[in-house]
Every structure is written in structure tokens, then in C-alpha cells.
Scaffold this motif. Structure first.
Motif, short mmCIF file in Angstrom:
data_model
loop_
_atom_site.label_atom_id
_atom_site.label_comp_id
_atom_site.label_asym_id
_atom_site.label_seq_id
_atom_site.Cartn_x
_atom_site.Cartn_y
_atom_site.Cartn_z
N PHE A 130 0.82 -1.21 0.00
CA PHE A 130 0.00 0.00 0.00
C PHE A 130 0.85 1.27 0.00
CE2 PHE A 130 -2.37 -3.36 2.20
CZ PHE A 130 -3.50 -3.42 1.38
N PRO A 131 0.36 2.36 -0.62
CA PRO A 131 1.09 3.63 -0.68
C PRO A 131 1.07 4.36 0.67
CG PRO A 131 -1.04 3.88 -1.72
CD PRO A 131 -0.90 2.42 -1.39
N THR A 132 2.06 5.26 0.87
CA THR A 132 2.26 5.91 2.15
C THR A 132 1.03 6.67 2.63
OG1 THR A 132 4.60 6.17 1.61
CG2 THR A 132 3.74 7.52 3.41
N ARG A 133 0.36 7.39 1.74
CA ARG A 133 -0.70 8.30 2.17
C ARG A 133 -1.91 7.57 2.76
NH1 ARG A 133 -2.02 12.25 -1.04
NH2 ARG A 133 -4.29 12.18 -0.96
N ILE A 134 -2.10 6.28 2.43
CA ILE A 134 -3.22 5.53 3.00
C ILE A 134 -2.74 4.20 3.60
CG2 ILE A 134 -4.99 6.55 1.53
CD1 ILE A 134 -4.83 4.02 -0.22
N ARG A 135 -1.46 4.12 3.90
CA ARG A 135 -0.87 2.85 4.33
C ARG A 135 -1.42 2.38 5.67
NH1 ARG A 135 4.66 3.61 3.51
NH2 ARG A 135 4.29 2.69 1.44
N TYR A 136 -1.50 3.27 6.65
CA TYR A 136 -1.95 2.90 7.99
C TYR A 136 -3.35 2.29 7.91
CZ TYR A 136 -1.95 3.61 13.15
OH TYR A 136 -1.95 3.45 14.51
N THR A 137 -4.25 2.95 7.21
CA THR A 137 -5.63 2.46 7.08
C THR A 137 -5.69 1.19 6.25
OG1 THR A 137 -6.41 4.75 7.18
CG2 THR A 137 -7.96 3.09 6.39
N SER A 138 -5.03 1.20 5.10
CA SER A 138 -5.15 0.10 4.15
C SER A 138 -4.63 -1.22 4.70
CB SER A 138 -4.41 0.44 2.85
OG SER A 138 -4.98 1.56 2.23
N MET A 139 -3.47 -1.19 5.37
CA MET A 139 -2.91 -2.44 5.86
C MET A 139 -3.58 -2.88 7.16
SD MET A 139 0.76 -1.76 7.69
CE MET A 139 0.71 -3.42 8.34
N SER A 140 -4.08 -1.93 7.94
CA SER A 140 -4.70 -2.28 9.21
C SER A 140 -5.99 -3.06 9.02
CB SER A 140 -4.98 -1.02 10.03
OG SER A 140 -3.80 -0.38 10.43
N LEU A 141 -6.79 -2.68 8.04
CA LEU A 141 -8.09 -3.32 7.89
C LEU A 141 -7.98 -4.81 7.56
CD1 LEU A 141 -11.14 -2.91 8.01
CD2 LEU A 141 -11.09 -2.65 5.53
N PRO A 142 -7.28 -5.23 6.50
CA PRO A 142 -7.20 -6.68 6.24
C PRO A 142 -6.51 -7.42 7.36
CG PRO A 142 -5.69 -5.48 4.80
CD PRO A 142 -6.57 -4.45 5.46
N TYR A 143 -5.52 -6.80 8.00
CA TYR A 143 -4.83 -7.47 9.10
C TYR A 143 -5.80 -7.77 10.23
CZ TYR A 143 -1.75 -8.47 12.98
OH TYR A 143 -1.15 -9.08 14.05
N HIS A 144 -6.63 -6.79 10.59
CA HIS A 144 -7.50 -6.98 11.75
C HIS A 144 -8.79 -7.71 11.42
CE1 HIS A 144 -5.01 -5.05 14.69
NE2 HIS A 144 -4.82 -4.03 13.89
#
Length: 574
Positions: A492-506
Motif C-alpha cells: 500500500f502507498p504511504t498516504r493511506i498505508r496505515y488504514t489500508s494495511m490495518s483493515l485486512p490485518y484486523h
């Protein structure tokens, strides 16, 4: 072609600097404490069932306690969305400072919360609310820590650096087991079940203070600061993540092609194995905790080993290999665990098989987490409930409509009381209660005569073999979990990385993984076979393996500072 923008920068040969070590230590230590808080509940599920769900029968109470544990996992994706959005908008540092405050406070309150005997139904209600708060906090924690470390890592070392974050969950579980074991030893088993179980929760207030101090000393991620200086921070990260199929597609692939399988392997190897030892094989809890702790201590370095190896050969081969090994070997491993931990039970299962013969129309769903003892009133229910509470493995044989339920133990029948049991209020009538008691005594005598033990004999436990089996399960965990933080960051790109990776992980770890013990035990209660619950992790891991092999691409050479990634084909220019 990898499908991602490659980079020629490679700092893999340079040693880790003191600042990098400090950064990883600070991020990891705070996360260890947070996982410690979260896993105390899971490790003490059996005691919490007695303290807060005493209004239910033992089987339902334990399933409900596991469901309350899972409640924290169910809300994790919502925490990921809320805190992920904040992390992408205001920064990584302060967002996961807030998460540790929520987690620590909630855990401390569990330690001083009155039990069901003191305040009645309010106790489990408040407990579940606290679990929900813990889940929301943890939903924002992991994405922040993994993103923070990855964005500080040099190209070519992201797998190795982020693997330290991956050790935190296991170290947190290890720490919780050590504190629990120490308290059991110091105060004794009776006192521990009465009040000593509260001490590990209360001690979390000290860990909270240390964690907050550590996180206040940390600096913001350089990638976020650069993006902030350039005015490129996302004003609507949720819309960017989910408003375009090109981005949403990657989230879906990350979930079903990587994370879901990783989650069930993680919880099978580190939680279900512990529950299986104590609740099914009847190994004394302190012994089981020691054996699991030893396996965790030996296996934890493999998180970093596999993370480092993934920098060289790729994330995908290691994760997929771990999934495949789990699918192929779970049944033989857990059967070997039974033989090593309770050989008398294994011998009885082989020589004196139990069969429940009943009209299926008279049998209720045994895995219901909200059922009470008085909800099971038929002869079939009585038979299956008694066997489940004895951790006996049995098979089912359907009888024609109207057939009378009977239990066969090595082909010898045990009669089950006929007719419906009768309840008045929250209890069975004296006549029904007497009938139940007489039946259970007869069943227990028949099982004892057939060689079924009421607990694991400490003198016959093969501790070395148990540790080796648990270690294999932990190695699978390290294979699927060690490289996954780097892989998710790189997708995922930096500007939405926190949100993008957190959702599938959790979603993966909260729903597919967090519900694993509850679903597995419900499956066992319904089916009767103590190994039947393993079909859940095997099915999920198998599906993830197929999707991952076919659709997920390798990510190790991705430049995470690249402006855009491949799913923006109309924005590839610099």
C-alpha cells in the motif's frame, strides 16, 4: 514482473545503527506490553468463565468466555478504520500513543471488576464492554507499529526490521504466561482461582506507565513527515481506500490471499494448543503453561529468522509454505499431542470407542454460546452434554424417529433417562436433577471401567515430546507471521498505508483468527470428535494458500517511498 515499482536502492549490507535499534526496541516494547494486556484474558479464559459467567453450565460458560475473548477481536477492524484514519491524517506516533492508554486502562479495570457472584449479570456485561475497548485499541495498534518501523527501515531490510514487531505478540503471550505461572506458584491454585488471577491484570498499570513514557520519546515517521511537508497527506483516507476498486482489490487480496490463513495458523499454534492441553486433554494448567512458554521461548527467534530470509527469497514463498505445512500436518500433530499429554485417554479412545445413538430430531445444537444447562432437556442433549463436559471423544449414529437415546462405550450400553427433563425457573426440578445426577454417575463409572481418565496423569506426561510438538506449531506461526508486516506495508502507498494495511490485518486476525478457539470448540461440542475443530483452521489456511499462490504477487523489492503503486495505472508518471 512483480507488479510493483522496483527500486535500485539497497542498504541491506549496512549494519543496524544504534538509532535504528532504539527505534525498533521502543516500538516493539510498547507493543509487547499491549499484547500482554490482551492475552491475559485468553490465558485465563477457564477461570474467567467461572468468575463472570457462573449463571451458565460449565460447557456454555467456557464457550461464552471464549466468545467474550473473541468480542475484542470482532471490533478490531473498526478500531483499524478509526485509528488508521487518524494515523494517516495526523501521524503514526500520537495515534498509537492513544491506543496504549485505552488498552492499559481497560485491562486494569478487569483486574478490579466485581464477579458475577457480587453484582450479577452486570459483571459479564461490563467485562464484554472492556473487551470491546481493548479490541478497538488493538485495532489501531498493530498498523501503527508496523508502519512506523517499516518507514524507518532501509530498503532490503524491511523483513528483518519489521519481524521484531512480529515477535511482540508471542512475547506478550509469553510474558502473560510467566506472570500467571508465578502467581499460581506463589499463592497456590485455590487462592489463584479465587483472587490471585486478578493480580496480572492489576500489574498492567505499571506496564502502561512504561509504555506511555517510551512512546512519548519516539519521533514521527520520516515518510509521514516528508508527505506532510509536501502537503500530500490524505484528507479522506477511507474514501481513497474503499472508494476505488483498484485499491479495494488489493485490500481484498491481502485479506483472503495472505492474512486469513496466517491468522488461523497463529491462533491454532499459540492459543488453541494451550486450550486443547488444559480443557480437552486435562493437563494441569501450570504444567501446560510451562510447556507452552518453553516452546514460545525457543521458537520466538524464528520470527526474525524468517523475516530476514524473506528479504532475500521473498515474503510469499515462506508464508505459503507455512500455510501448506499447517494444512497437511495439523491432524497428526494434535493426535500426537494427545498421545504425549494424556496417553491413557489416547489408549481409551482407540480401544473403547464411544457412540451416541439418537434420533437427530431430539438433539439440540451443542455449540451454542448462549445456551444454559436447562435449555438441554432431551435424552440426546443429556448424553452429549455429559460427554462434552468429560472431554470424551464420541461419534454419532442416527436412529429412526422415536428411537431411544443410548450411549455405547466399547459396545456396552449406558442407558440415558427417557422423557423430557423439566425445569422450573433457572433450575431443573428435584426429580430431573436427581435423574441427571444418577445418569452422570453411571456414565462416569462406565468410562472409568473402559479406561477413560478424569485428568492427565502427571507421571505419564511426555513433556519433551509435547514441547517438540508445540515448537513445530510455533515454527508454523513464525513462517506465516514473521514476513507479513513487511508484505502488508509494501502492498500500500504511504498516504493511506496505515488504514489500508490495518483493515485486512484486523479482519483476518480479529474475525478469522480471534474467533478460531470459539468456533473450534463449538464444532467439537456439536460433533463430538475432539479433533473436529481443526477443520476450521485447515479449511481457512487451505483457501488462503490457493488464493495467495494464484493471485498475490511478491513484494520484497517494492520501494515504499514510491509515489504511486501499480494499481494506479493512470498515475505512473513521477
Amino acid at each position: 514482473m512483480s507488479g510493483f515499482a522496483d527500486t535500485t536502492q539497497d542498504d541491506s549490507s549496512s549494519p543496524m545503527t544504534s538509532e535504528e535499534r532504539k527505534l525498533i526496541f521502543a516500538s516493539s516494547l510498547g507493543t509487547v506490553f499491549e499484547w500482554y494486556d490482551f492475552y491475559l484474558y485468553g490465558s485465563l479464559a477457564a477461570i474467567i468463565a467461572k468468575q463472570f459467567f457462573a449463571g451458565l453450565d460449565p460447557t456454555s460458560a467456557f464457550i461464552f468466555a471464549l466468545l467474550a475473548f473473541a468480542a475484542g477481536f470482532i471490533v478490531r477492524p473498526f478500531g483499524a478504520l478509526f485509528f488508521g484514519r487518524l494515523g494517516d491524517m495526523i501521524g503514526r506516533k500520537y495515534t498509537f500513543l492513544v491506543t496504549i492508554l485505552i488498552m492499559g486502562a481497560s485491562t486494569f479495570i478487569v483486574g478490579v471488576l466485581p464477579s458475577y457472584a457480587s453484582i450479577g449479570v452486570a459483571a459479564p456485561v461490563i467485562l464484554i464492554i472492556l473487551r470491546l475497548l481493548q479490541g478497538l485499541a488493538l485495532g489501531g495498534e498493530y498498523g501503527g507499529a508496523a508502519t512506523y518501523v517499516a518507514e524507518h527501515s532501509p530498503q532490503g531490510k524491511r523483513g528483518a526490521y519489521t519481524a521484531w514487531i512480529q515477535t511482540t505478540a508471542t512475547l506478550g503471550l509469553f510474558m502473560s504466561l510467566i506472570v500467571i505461572l508465578t502467581m499460581r506458584t506463589v499463592v497456590g491454585e485455590a487462592a489463584f482461582e479465587d483472587w490471585g488471577w486478578r493480580v496480572p491484570f492489576v500489574l498492567s498499570i505499571v506496564l502502561l506507565g512504561i509504555s506511555v513514557w517510551i512512546r512519548l520519546s519516539m519521533q514521527e515517521s520520516p515518510a509521514f513527515l516528508k508527505m506532510q511537508a509536501e502537503g500530500k497527506i490524505s484528507k479522506a483516507p477511507l474514501s481513497e481506500c474503499f472508494g476505488e476498486w483498484k485499491n479495494l482489490r488489493i485490500i481484498v487480496l491481502a485479506l483472503f490471499g495472505v492474512v486469513a490463513g496466517q491468522a488461523v495458523v497463529w491462533y491454532t499454534g499459540q492459543f488453541y494448543a494451550l486450550f486443547f492441553l488444559t480443557s480437552v486433554l486435562k493437563v494441569e494448567p501450570s504444567t501446560a503453561n510451562v510447556l507452552v512458554a518453553i516452546a514460545l521461548l525457543i521458537g520466538t527467534p524464528f520470527f526474525v529468522i524468517f523475516g530476514t530470509v524473506s528479504d532475500r527469497i521473498g515474503r510469499k514463498p515462506i508464508i505459503m509454505a507455512g500455510l501448506l505445512l499447517a494444512v497437511v500436518t495439523y491432524f497428526p500433530l494434535f493426535k500426537a499431542l494427545t498421545q504425549a499429554a494424556n496417553p491413557d485417554l489416547a489408549r481409551a479412545q482407540a480401544s473403547a470407542q464411544i457412540v451416541v445413538k439418537a434420533d437427530p430430531a431430539t438433539c439440540s445444537f451443542q455449540g451454542s454460546p448462549i445456551a444454559r444447562e436447562i435449555d438441554f432437556t432431551s435424552a440426546c442433549d443429556l448424553a452429549k452434554r455429559a460427554l462434552a463436559q468429560s472431554s470424551a471423544s464420541y461419534s454419532n449414529e442416527a436412529l429412526p424417529a422415536g428411537g431411544e437415546t443410548v450411549i455405547l462405550i466399547a459396545d456396552k450400553p449406558v442407558a440415558v433417562p427417557t422423557g423430557q427433563l423439566v425445569a422450573e425457573g433457572n433450575r431443573f426440578t428435584p426429580e430431573s436433577a436427581q435423574s441427571i445426577s444418577a445418569f452422570r454417575k453411571e456414565l462416569a463409572a462406565a468410562m472409568t471401567a473402559a479406561g477413560y481418565p478424569d485428568r492427565a496423569d502427571p507421571a505419564k506426561i511426555n513433556k519433551l515430546e509435547i514441547v517438540l510438538i508445540l515448537l513445530v506449531l510455533v515454527i508454523y506461526v513464525t513462517m506465516v507471521y514473521g514476513p507479513i508486516a513487511a508484505m502488508l506495508v509494501e502492498m500500500f502507498p504511504t498516504r493511506i498505508r496505515y488504514t489500508s494495511m490495518s483493515l485486512p490485518y484486523h479482519v483476518g486476525n480479529g474475525w478469522f483468527g480471534g474467533l478460531m478457539p470459539t468456533i473450534a470448540f463449538a464444532m467439537v461440542a456439536q460433533n463430538g470428535n475432539i479433533y473436529h475443530g481443526l477443520w476450521y483452521p485447515i479449511a481457512i489456511a487451505g483457501i488462503t494458500f490457493v488464493i495467495g499462490m494464484v493471485f498475490v504477487r511478491e513484494t520484497k523489492d517494492v520501494d515504499i517511498y514510491a509515489k504511486f503503486l501499480y494499481w494506479h495505472p493512470n498515475r505512473l508518471r513521477k
